[in-house]
Design a protein around this motif. Structure first.
Motif, PDB file in Angstrom:
ATOM      1  N   PHE A  93       0.823  -1.221   0.000  1.00 35.25           N
ATOM      2  CA  PHE A  93       0.000   0.000   0.000  1.00 35.25           C
ATOM      3  C   PHE A  93       0.853   1.266   0.000  1.00 35.25           C
ATOM      4  CE2 PHE A  93      -2.343  -3.366   2.225  1.00 35.25           C
ATOM      5  CZ  PHE A  93      -3.480  -3.435   1.434  1.00 35.25           C
ATOM      6  N   ARG A  94       2.017   1.170  -0.602  1.00 36.97           N
ATOM      7  CA  ARG A  94       2.954   2.296  -0.582  1.00 36.97           C
ATOM      8  C   ARG A  94       2.380   3.532  -1.277  1.00 36.97           C
ATOM      9  NH1 ARG A  94       9.241   1.694  -2.564  1.00 36.97           N
ATOM     10  NH2 ARG A  94       9.814   3.905  -2.605  1.00 36.97           N
ATOM     11  N   ARG A  95       1.702   3.316  -2.399  1.00 40.77           N
ATOM     12  CA  ARG A  95       1.217   4.442  -3.192  1.00 40.77           C
ATOM     13  C   ARG A  95      -0.314   4.498  -3.264  1.00 40.77           C
ATOM     14  NH1 ARG A  95       5.644   6.544  -5.497  1.00 40.77           N
ATOM     15  NH2 ARG A  95       7.449   5.191  -5.846  1.00 40.77           N
ATOM     16  N   THR A  96      -0.969   3.898  -2.292  1.00 35.17           N
ATOM     17  CA  THR A  96      -2.435   3.893  -2.293  1.00 35.17           C
ATOM     18  C   THR A  96      -2.971   5.308  -2.074  1.00 35.17           C
ATOM     19  OG1 THR A  96      -2.450   1.659  -1.390  1.00 35.17           O
ATOM     20  CG2 THR A  96      -4.483   2.916  -1.201  1.00 35.17           C
ATOM     21  N   PRO A  97      -3.870   5.791  -2.940  1.00 35.51           N
ATOM     22  CA  PRO A  97      -4.443   7.137  -2.754  1.00 35.51           C
ATOM     23  C   PRO A  97      -5.176   7.241  -1.418  1.00 35.51           C
ATOM     24  CG  PRO A  97      -4.937   6.275  -4.951  1.00 35.51           C
ATOM     25  CD  PRO A  97      -4.352   5.139  -4.162  1.00 35.51           C
TER      26      PRO A  97
ATOM     27  N   LYS B 173     -10.861   2.272   2.806  1.00 34.96           N
ATOM     28  CA  LYS B 173     -11.565   1.179   2.141  1.00 34.96           C
ATOM     29  C   LYS B 173     -10.734  -0.097   2.166  1.00 34.96           C
ATOM     30  CE  LYS B 173     -13.816   4.500  -0.956  1.00 34.96           C
ATOM     31  NZ  LYS B 173     -13.943   4.992  -2.350  1.00 34.96           N
ATOM     32  N   TRP B 174      -9.428   0.038   1.899  1.00 33.19           N
ATOM     33  CA  TRP B 174      -8.548  -1.120   1.974  1.00 33.19           C
ATOM     34  C   TRP B 174      -8.450  -1.629   3.410  1.00 33.19           C
ATOM     35  CZ3 TRP B 174      -7.195  -4.421  -1.459  1.00 33.19           C
ATOM     36  CH2 TRP B 174      -7.053  -4.057  -2.802  1.00 33.19           C
ATOM     37  N   ALA B 175      -8.536  -0.725   4.383  1.00 34.46           N
ATOM     38  CA  ALA B 175      -8.473  -1.140   5.791  1.00 34.46           C
ATOM     39  C   ALA B 175      -9.623  -2.066   6.148  1.00 34.46           C
ATOM     40  CB  ALA B 175      -8.475   0.078   6.701  1.00 34.46           C
ATOM     41  N   LEU B 176     -10.772  -1.851   5.510  1.00 32.03           N
ATOM     42  CA  LEU B 176     -11.937  -2.688   5.810  1.00 32.03           C
ATOM     43  C   LEU B 176     -11.738  -4.138   5.384  1.00 32.03           C
ATOM     44  CD1 LEU B 176     -14.901  -0.342   4.796  1.00 32.03           C
ATOM     45  CD2 LEU B 176     -14.004  -0.805   7.082  1.00 32.03           C
TER      46      LEU B 176
ATOM     47  N   ALA C 124      -4.553  -3.403   8.896  1.00 32.84           N
ATOM     48  CA  ALA C 124      -5.751  -2.583   8.716  1.00 32.84           C
ATOM     49  C   ALA C 124      -5.704  -1.330   9.574  1.00 32.84           C
ATOM     50  CB  ALA C 124      -6.993  -3.403   9.054  1.00 32.84           C
ATOM     51  N   TYR C 125      -5.284  -1.461  10.832  1.00 32.21           N
ATOM     52  CA  TYR C 125      -5.213  -0.295  11.710  1.00 32.21           C
ATOM     53  C   TYR C 125      -4.114   0.668  11.267  1.00 32.21           C
ATOM     54  CZ  TYR C 125      -8.489  -2.546  14.887  1.00 32.21           C
ATOM     55  OH  TYR C 125      -9.615  -3.126  15.425  1.00 32.21           O
ATOM     56  N   PHE C 126      -3.008   0.133  10.718  1.00 31.19           N
ATOM     57  CA  PHE C 126      -1.981   1.008  10.149  1.00 31.19           C
ATOM     58  C   PHE C 126      -2.572   1.863   9.034  1.00 31.19           C
ATOM     59  CE2 PHE C 126       1.947  -1.844  11.185  1.00 31.19           C
ATOM     60  CZ  PHE C 126       1.815  -1.504  12.519  1.00 31.19           C
ATOM     61  N   LEU C 127      -3.319   1.203   8.140  1.00 31.55           N
ATOM     62  CA  LEU C 127      -3.932   1.921   7.021  1.00 31.55           C
ATOM     63  C   LEU C 127      -4.943   2.952   7.504  1.00 31.55           C
ATOM     64  CD1 LEU C 127      -4.519  -1.028   4.525  1.00 31.55           C
ATOM     65  CD2 LEU C 127      -2.757   0.741   4.383  1.00 31.55           C
ATOM     66  N   LEU C 128      -5.716   2.571   8.522  1.00 34.07           N
ATOM     67  CA  LEU C 128      -6.705   3.494   9.069  1.00 34.07           C
ATOM     68  C   LEU C 128      -6.015   4.693   9.706  1.00 34.07           C
ATOM     69  CD1 LEU C 128      -9.761   3.633   9.201  1.00 34.07           C
ATOM     70  CD2 LEU C 128      -9.679   2.479  11.416  1.00 34.07           C
TER      71      LEU C 128
ATOM     72  N   VAL D 200      -3.569  11.568   6.890  1.00 32.99           N
ATOM     73  CA  VAL D 200      -3.539  12.229   5.585  1.00 32.99           C
ATOM     74  C   VAL D 200      -4.789  13.084   5.384  1.00 32.99           C
ATOM     75  CG1 VAL D 200      -3.481  11.872   3.088  1.00 32.99           C
ATOM     76  CG2 VAL D 200      -2.107  10.424   4.583  1.00 32.99           C
ATOM     77  N   SER D 201      -5.927  12.599   5.888  1.00 38.90           N
ATOM     78  CA  SER D 201      -7.164  13.387   5.780  1.00 38.90           C
ATOM     79  C   SER D 201      -7.224  14.490   6.826  1.00 38.90           C
ATOM     80  CB  SER D 201      -8.381  12.466   5.931  1.00 38.90           C
ATOM     81  OG  SER D 201      -8.439  11.902   7.238  1.00 38.90           O
ATOM     82  N   ARG D 202      -6.215  14.557   7.699  1.00 41.31           N
ATOM     83  CA  ARG D 202      -6.046  15.580   8.747  1.00 41.31           C
ATOM     84  C   ARG D 202      -7.063  15.467   9.873  1.00 41.31           C
ATOM     85  NH1 ARG D 202      -1.394  15.797   7.192  1.00 41.31           N
ATOM     86  NH2 ARG D 202      -0.906  17.683   8.358  1.00 41.31           N
ATOM     87  N   ARG D 203      -7.760  14.358   9.969  1.00 40.81           N
ATOM     88  CA  ARG D 203      -8.788  14.205  11.004  1.00 40.81           C
ATOM     89  C   ARG D 203      -8.201  14.140  12.408  1.00 40.81           C
ATOM     90  NH1 ARG D 203     -11.345  12.646   6.478  1.00 40.81           N
ATOM     91  NH2 ARG D 203     -13.640  12.823   6.416  1.00 40.81           N
TER      92      ARG D 203
END
Length: 409
Positions: free
Chosen positions: A139-143, A149-152, A234-238, A244-247
């Motif tokens: 998932f190095r370059r996943t938008p 979505k990939w985390a799910l 999954a938690y890493f991706l989340l 990245v979304s700044r949440r």
């Protein structure tokens, strides 16, 4: 133009609310891990300790409800957040990131291996290092819009597996009965192995305990990796998505998102986790009966919802929890210290108190010890820039010695 060399985050640039959240997660980790400092790791497949009764059982249930499976996700989320922040700093400085980050993971894996071999078999650091490496490859370059979505997908693996088993137990009980005959035999073998391990930990020499520690870790990872590794990834991706979304970076802008999780997600997670614990304690997870399967399914949902609820509540109240920030900055050193101290207290080669401290006393000991960790972290960071293990980690990551002592003024 020569790229600016990458280095650790300056103290003035640190996001204090993330340090606070890390400190909060460290407390929860100790609360969960405490029983496993004085109980063989193999017994995790047996569920709760059947020897517990009355108040001891109530305390065990409360810890299962509020903490079990809720805090390692928080650490994993923060790991994903840290990855994103580190990548962004590298981009700003126009310097190499991947080589630096691979060294970071290599050192973390080395620390985890030492932890497993010489201190405690319940280590999570090695798992984190391996999962982060897998995340880099896949998932190095996943938008950013696809990260959650990939985390799910990996989160859904245990959810689906447990759900299928639970449905089968209701739709075709006879098939589960056939399986249960084998499970009865496996449980008997597991109980015997737990008793053998208990004897080693309580009375064995350091060499004997080390051998048992490594065997216990290998058996845990090999048996549980289909659930543990995908979930951690999954938690890493989340965590990456949240950063990245700044949440979890721009709190003012995303306050509505955080408040939603605090008001809805947090109580929903508590309810789901309570139902899961009630069913799990009524059933027998080693035999995969209906109560335990439905409870495990609910626990897999609560294991996502409640950690995010905790995250929102803590971040929104960060101003009153600033005292947690120093211990959060030293989370790696303090995590290792927890297992070093308490295995020495409980194991036969140390004080030999294995099995002698009632479960009812565990939360009190956790609170007292964690309070000492908070105080010591405040003192340490007045004199030093990083925790001792964090300093070594940074030196290897950035491939140069980092200043440790603060300059006298």
């Amino acid at each position: 133009m020569q790229p600016h060399p990458m280095g650790p985050t300056e103290e003035s640039e640190r996001l204090v609310h993330l340090d606070i959240l890390r400190g909060f997660a460290l407390f929860g980790i100790l609360l969960v891990n405490f029983q496993w400092f004085t109980r063989p790791l193999q017994a995790i497949y047996l569920g709760y300790d059947p020897s517990l009764t009355d108040t001891n059982l109530t305390v065990d249930w409360l810890i299962s409800w509020l903490a079990e499976g809720k805090f390692y996700p928080l650490f994993a989320l923060l790991f994903g957040v840290s990855f994103t922040l580190m990548a962004e700093r590298a981009d700003v400085r126009d310097t190499r990131f991947w080589t630096t980050y691979c060294r970071r993971l290599l050192m973390l894996a080395f620390i985890g291996l030492l932890h497993v071999a010489f201190v405690w078999s319940g280590d999570i650091l090695l798992v984190y290092a391996v999962c982060a490496a897998v995340m880099l490859v896949l998932f190095r370059r996943t938008p950013v819009q696809r990260l959650w979505k990939w985390a799910l997908v990996p989160i859904g693996i245990p959810f689906l597996l447990i759900g299928v088993l639970a449905l089968s137990s209701f739709i075709d009980p006879s098939s589960m009965n056939d399986m249960r005959e084998d499970l009865v035999q496996e449980k008997a073998e597991l109980l015997a192995d737990v008793e053998r391990a208990r004897a080693v930990y309580s009375d064995g020499s350091y060499i004997e305990v080390t051998r048992e520690r490594i065997n216990g870790y290998l058996s845990y990872v090999s048996s549980d990796e289909i659930l543990v590794f995908p979930t951690v990834i999954a938690y890493f991706l989340l965590g990456r998505w949240l950063a990245v979304s700044r949440r979890v970076i721009d709190l003012h802008r995303h306050r509505r998102f955080l408040r939603s999780w605090a008001i809805v997600g947090f109580p929903s997670g508590l309810v789901l986790s309570a139902l899961a614990a009630a069913l799990m304690y009524r059933g027998d997870i080693a035999l995969l009966d209906q109560f335990s399967l439905v409870g495990a399914w609910l626990a897999s949902v609560a294991g996502v919802v409640l950690p995010l609820g905790y995250l929102a509540v803590v971040v929104l109240n960060a101003s009153t929890l600033r005292w947690l920030a120093p211990v959060g900055r030293m989370a790696l050193s303090q995590y290792l210290l927890q297992s070093l101290v308490w295995t020495t207290v409980f194991y036969g080669y140390g004080l030999g108190l294995w099995g002698q401290v009632p479960r009812i006393w565990h939360p009190a000991l956790v609170v007292v010890f964690f309070a000492l960790q908070v105080v010591s972290s405040h003192w340490w960071l007045k004199h030093f820039r990083y925790g001792p293990v964090e300093w070594l980690w940074r030196c290897f990551t950035y491939w140069r010695w980092q200043p440790l002592r603060r300059e006298l003024r």
